[in-house]
Write a protein that holds these residues in place. Structure first.
Motif, PDB file in Angstrom:
ATOM      1  N   MET A  48       4.284   1.892   0.133  1.00 24.44           N
ATOM      2  CA  MET A  48       4.860   1.093  -0.948  1.00 24.44           C
ATOM      3  C   MET A  48       4.040  -0.162  -1.232  1.00 24.44           C
ATOM      4  O   MET A  48       4.024  -0.654  -2.358  1.00 24.44           O
ATOM      5  N   TYR A  49       3.367  -0.688  -0.220  1.00 24.04           N
ATOM      6  CA  TYR A  49       2.546  -1.886  -0.435  1.00 24.04           C
ATOM      7  C   TYR A  49       1.195  -1.568  -1.082  1.00 24.04           C
ATOM      8  O   TYR A  49       0.536  -2.464  -1.616  1.00 24.04           O
ATOM      9  N   SER A  50       0.794  -0.315  -1.046  1.00 23.05           N
ATOM     10  CA  SER A  50      -0.545   0.051  -1.506  1.00 23.05           C
ATOM     11  C   SER A  50      -0.834  -0.342  -2.957  1.00 23.05           C
ATOM     12  O   SER A  50      -1.955  -0.752  -3.270  1.00 23.05           O
ATOM     13  N   PRO A  51       0.122  -0.220  -3.899  1.00 29.96           N
ATOM     14  CA  PRO A  51      -0.188  -0.595  -5.290  1.00 29.96           C
ATOM     15  C   PRO A  51      -0.224  -2.101  -5.524  1.00 29.96           C
ATOM     16  O   PRO A  51      -0.547  -2.536  -6.630  1.00 29.96           O
ATOM     17  N   ASP A  52       0.105  -2.907  -4.529  1.00 28.24           N
ATOM     18  CA  ASP A  52       0.244  -4.343  -4.721  1.00 28.24           C
ATOM     19  C   ASP A  52      -1.035  -4.989  -5.248  1.00 28.24           C
ATOM     20  O   ASP A  52      -1.016  -5.763  -6.209  1.00 28.24           O
ATOM     21  N   SER A  53      -2.165  -4.677  -4.619  1.00 26.48           N
ATOM     22  CA  SER A  53      -3.428  -5.283  -5.043  1.00 26.48           C
ATOM     23  C   SER A  53      -3.819  -4.830  -6.445  1.00 26.48           C
ATOM     24  O   SER A  53      -4.364  -5.613  -7.232  1.00 26.48           O
ATOM     25  N   LEU A  54      -3.537  -3.565  -6.773  1.00 28.68           N
ATOM     26  CA  LEU A  54      -3.825  -3.075  -8.121  1.00 28.68           C
ATOM     27  C   LEU A  54      -2.978  -3.808  -9.160  1.00 28.68           C
ATOM     28  O   LEU A  54      -3.483  -4.222 -10.213  1.00 28.68           O
ATOM     29  N   LEU A  55      -1.696  -3.984  -8.879  1.00 28.09           N
ATOM     30  CA  LEU A  55      -0.812  -4.676  -9.818  1.00 28.09           C
ATOM     31  C   LEU A  55      -1.234  -6.130 -10.005  1.00 28.09           C
ATOM     32  O   LEU A  55      -1.178  -6.665 -11.123  1.00 28.09           O
ATOM     33  N   LEU A  56      -1.689  -6.767  -8.930  1.00 25.33           N
ATOM     34  CA  LEU A  56      -2.179  -8.142  -9.051  1.00 25.33           C
ATOM     35  C   LEU A  56      -3.410  -8.213  -9.950  1.00 25.33           C
ATOM     36  O   LEU A  56      -3.552  -9.141 -10.760  1.00 25.33           O
ATOM     37  N   ARG A  57      -4.286  -7.225  -9.817  1.00 23.11           N
ATOM     38  CA  ARG A  57      -5.471  -7.175 -10.676  1.00 23.11           C
ATOM     39  C   ARG A  57      -5.072  -6.959 -12.140  1.00 23.11           C
ATOM     40  O   ARG A  57      -5.632  -7.572 -13.043  1.00 23.11           O
ATOM     41  N   LEU A  58      -4.106  -6.060 -12.373  1.00 18.42           N
ATOM     42  CA  LEU A  58      -3.682  -5.765 -13.738  1.00 18.42           C
ATOM     43  C   LEU A  58      -2.996  -6.967 -14.384  1.00 18.42           C
ATOM     44  O   LEU A  58      -3.098  -7.166 -15.602  1.00 18.42           O
ATOM     45  N   MET A  59      -2.300  -7.761 -13.595  1.00 19.69           N
ATOM     46  CA  MET A  59      -1.628  -8.937 -14.149  1.00 19.69           C
ATOM     47  C   MET A  59      -2.631  -9.980 -14.640  1.00 19.69           C
ATOM     48  O   MET A  59      -2.420 -10.618 -15.671  1.00 19.69           O
ATOM     49  N   ALA A  60      -3.707 -10.167 -13.893  1.00 16.56           N
ATOM     50  CA  ALA A  60      -4.773 -11.106 -14.274  1.00 16.56           C
ATOM     51  C   ALA A  60      -4.222 -12.494 -14.599  1.00 16.56           C
ATOM     52  O   ALA A  60      -4.616 -13.130 -15.576  1.00 16.56           O
TER      53      ALA A  60
ATOM     54  N   VAL B 275       8.014  -2.584  -5.842  1.00 15.66           N
ATOM     55  CA  VAL B 275       7.027  -2.570  -4.764  1.00 15.66           C
ATOM     56  C   VAL B 275       7.361  -3.577  -3.668  1.00 15.66           C
ATOM     57  O   VAL B 275       7.513  -3.215  -2.501  1.00 15.66           O
ATOM     58  N   MET B 276       7.478  -4.849  -4.037  1.00 15.28           N
ATOM     59  CA  MET B 276       7.684  -5.891  -3.028  1.00 15.28           C
ATOM     60  C   MET B 276       9.019  -5.758  -2.293  1.00 15.28           C
ATOM     61  O   MET B 276       9.048  -5.813  -1.058  1.00 15.28           O
ATOM     62  N   PRO B 277      10.157  -5.567  -2.993  1.00 15.24           N
ATOM     63  CA  PRO B 277      11.428  -5.470  -2.254  1.00 15.24           C
ATOM     64  C   PRO B 277      11.491  -4.284  -1.297  1.00 15.24           C
ATOM     65  O   PRO B 277      11.889  -4.426  -0.140  1.00 15.24           O
TER      66      PRO B 277
ATOM     67  N   GLU C 196      -2.735   1.234   4.021  1.00 14.42           N
ATOM     68  CA  GLU C 196      -2.904   0.514   2.753  1.00 14.42           C
ATOM     69  C   GLU C 196      -4.379   0.290   2.440  1.00 14.42           C
ATOM     70  O   GLU C 196      -4.785   0.292   1.277  1.00 14.42           O
ATOM     71  N   ALA C 197      -5.188   0.083   3.481  1.00 18.54           N
ATOM     72  CA  ALA C 197      -6.614  -0.144   3.270  1.00 18.54           C
ATOM     73  C   ALA C 197      -7.310   1.091   2.728  1.00 18.54           C
ATOM     74  O   ALA C 197      -8.401   1.000   2.169  1.00 18.54           O
TER      75      ALA C 197
ATOM     76  N   LEU D 276       9.127  -2.923   6.089  1.00 21.17           N
ATOM     77  CA  LEU D 276       8.376  -3.633   7.135  1.00 21.17           C
ATOM     78  C   LEU D 276       9.295  -4.470   8.013  1.00 21.17           C
ATOM     79  O   LEU D 276       8.951  -4.763   9.160  1.00 21.17           O
ATOM     80  N   THR D 277      10.445  -4.852   7.480  1.00 20.34           N
ATOM     81  CA  THR D 277      11.400  -5.600   8.288  1.00 20.34           C
ATOM     82  C   THR D 277      12.154  -4.670   9.232  1.00 20.34           C
ATOM     83  O   THR D 277      12.472  -5.039  10.373  1.00 20.34           O
ATOM     84  N   MET D 278      12.448  -3.471   8.780  1.00 26.33           N
ATOM     85  CA  MET D 278      13.175  -2.506   9.603  1.00 26.33           C
ATOM     86  C   MET D 278      12.291  -1.893  10.677  1.00 26.33           C
ATOM     87  O   MET D 278      12.751  -1.592  11.779  1.00 26.33           O
ATOM     88  N   GLY D 279      11.013  -1.714  10.374  1.00 24.48           N
ATOM     89  CA  GLY D 279      10.107  -1.049  11.309  1.00 24.48           C
ATOM     90  C   GLY D 279      10.056  -1.652  12.694  1.00 24.48           C
ATOM     91  O   GLY D 279      10.210  -0.949  13.699  1.00 24.48           O
TER      92      GLY D 279
END
Length: 270
Positions: free
Chosen positions: A1-13, A201-203, A228-229, A209-212
């Motif tokens: 679920m965290y994997s798209p985070d960096s892509l979304l940040l790039r798209l937001m610009a 994504v974030m929630p 994620e990497a 990650l909190t439950m893990g």
């Protein structure tokens, strides 16, 4: 679920502080609403039961968000995810020092192989960083440390659940960012990725990650985060045509193999 985070940040610009503000505000409101529906009138008591641990978790959450957003803007996605993925090293050291959880040979071996794979990813994208990539790399290192700290904090309060702090932690990041925001305007093109990040994504990723750490050691959670990497650069390749390079694909195969080997061995022991 965290994997798209960096892509979304790039798209937001968008600039760092407005991004952190809207990311925390939208995600925090969504998570808090769900938590209120889950716990009802007992929700405040759940937060108070966490005492100082809850505040420490929220602080680590805010610091991780700040460092990660800053790193994605100042250096390449490959460099960011490589450095953030060193969190297993921090998790192992912090857990050993704070909780007395000494990593076994399997964990140490998996960390070594996985980090070797991510080192190949970083080598393949070594020329992607801009002139300010060094400060971005340092920010990613900070994100790795604070992310590992949040895992250890979540595990240290067992059997209590850190989930009630997810909403307040995200809202705290919005409050901190609001102090530095000069313009709260969101460009029309940035709205879809912002909503996807804040409402989905974030929630969901943060809750997982909190439950893990309640069920497996913090260092194991960090090891699984290495995926994620692999997926993150592939998503950027697919969406923005940034080919990650042959070394990234080889390094990704090493990471997946190391994690699979570790998981199978763990299951056999059980």
């Amino acid at each position: 679920m965290y994997s798209p985070d960096s892509l979304l940040l790039r798209l937001m610009a968008m600039e760092q502080w407005p991004t952190m503000f809207w990311r925390g505000l939208i995600g925090g409101c969504a998570v808090t609403l769900v938590l209120i529906l889950m716990y009802g009138r007992g929700y405040p008591a759940k937060i108070l039961a966490l005492r100082g641990y809850g505040l420490a978790f929220a602080t680590a959450f805010v610091a991780t968000s700040f460092c990660f957003i800053f790193a994605v803007r100042e250096t390449s996605v490959g460099n960011t995810l490589f450095i953030v993925s060193t969190s297993p090293v921090f998790s192992a050291l912090i857990s050993w020092a704070a909780l007395g959880e000494r990593p076994d040979r399997r964990t140490i071996r998996t960390i070594a192989i996985a980090l070797a794979g991510i080192a190949l990813i970083a080598f393949g994208g070594a020329n992607e960083g801009g002139p300010d990539s060094l400060i971005g790399d340092l920010a990613a290192l900070g994100a790795a440390f604070f992310l590992a700290s949040s895992f250890v904090i979540s595990r240290s309060v067992r059997p209590l659940d850190m989930t009630p702090m997810l909403g307040p932690a995200a809202l705290m990041s919005a409050v901190v960012a609001s102090v530095f925001v000069a313009d709260f305007t969101v460009p029309a093109a940035a709205l879809p990725p912002l909503l996807a990040m804040g409402l989905l994504v974030m929630p969901v990723a943060t809750w997982c990650l909190t439950m893990g750490p309640r069920h497996i050691p913090a260092v194991e959670v960090s090891l699984l985060m290495l995926i994620e990497a692999v997926i993150g650069p592939l998503l950027v390749w697919w969406a923005l045509s940034e080919y990650p390079g042959d070394t990234t694909l080889i390094g990704g195969a090493m990471i997946i193999s190391a994690l699979a080997w570790s998981s199978i061995e763990r299951l056999r022991r059980r």
